[in-house]
Design a protein around this motif. Structure first.
Motif: not given
Length: 243
Positions: A2-12
């Motif tokens: 969940e942390v990886i996906v959420a972080g990637l979403f913000v960066l995207a």
């Protein structure tokens, strides 16, 4: 996960707002969770870059900022030469790649902290195509899209900022996939994780592109984004130096 996906979403979202593919931020971010830069991080980042750039194109195109003829021509050049860099990186130690990546990030941050330059009166698209060759090779080597260098190149050579972002978004899409070819036999994917990352990246980049189509991001946002990337990259280099 969940942390990886959420972080990637913000960066995207942030990457889409700045007209960059998400790979430039995804490489140092994913390296906190994956150890192998060439066979894990770079292939996933390139895949994410291609998908997110495609959705960013949709956002810019819906607002009329993609000049299709020039975007297709530039994409042809970037697609042909990006795999050269991806092939070369297979033979270089990871520590050296991180040093080169840090240099590229430093340039990006320098550009983000400089005052935006207005486009010149006349577009020089021929020179853009020439410069796209070494830019594409370098981007394939680093496992990112060529947008971080193509975007300022387009602006300096006469294109308005929003138009440059639209052309750039299209031009980085196919080379992100073509650069995957040299990685394909040795790439290591967690299919479930990559699926979630692709979805998060696609949605985030489309949102970012739509925001930019309404107004350009503030200089402060650009600078904070640059600082975030260089801190992540600097930390990875520090860990290599310190063992």
């Amino acid at each position: 996960m969940e942390v990886i996906v959420a972080g990637l979403f913000v960066l995207a979202i942030l990457s889409g707002m700045l007209g960059l593919g998400v790979a430039f931020a995804a490489v140092p971010f994913l390296s906190f969770f994956m150890q192998d830069l060439v066979h894990q991080v770079q292939p996933i980042s390139l895949l994410l870059n291609g998908v997110t750039a495609l959705f960013a194109v949709a956002g810019f195109a819906s607002s009329g900022y993609v000049v299709w003829k020039k975007a297709f021509t530039l994409a042809l050049v970037t697609t042909l030469f990006a795999p050269v860099g991806s092939w070369l990186v297979q033979f270089v130690p990871q520590s050296y790649i991180w040093y080169i990546y840090l240099a590229a990030v430093s340039f990006l941050v320098y550009r983000l902290f400089r005052k935006a330059q207005a486009a010149t009166e006349k577009e020089n698209f021929k020179l853009v195509l020439i410069l796209a060759v070494p830019i594409s090779i370098l981007s394939g080597f680093l496992g990112v899209g060529p947008g971080f260098l193509l975007m300022p190149t387009l602006i300096l050579l006469g294109f308005q900022a929003k138009q440059a972002a639209g052309i750039n978004a299209f031009a980085v899409t196919p080379p992100s996939f073509s650069a995957l070819i040299p990685h394909w036999q040795t790439a290591q994917f967690d299919v479930e994780l990559v699926t979630y990352l692709v979805i998060a990246g696609a949605v985030g980049s489309f949102i970012g592109a739509k925001v930019t189509s309404v107004f350009l991001p503030s200089d402060r946002l650009k600078q904070l984004f640059g600082i975030l990337i260089i801190v992540m990259t600097g930390y990875k280099v520090y860990r290599f130096i310190c063992g």
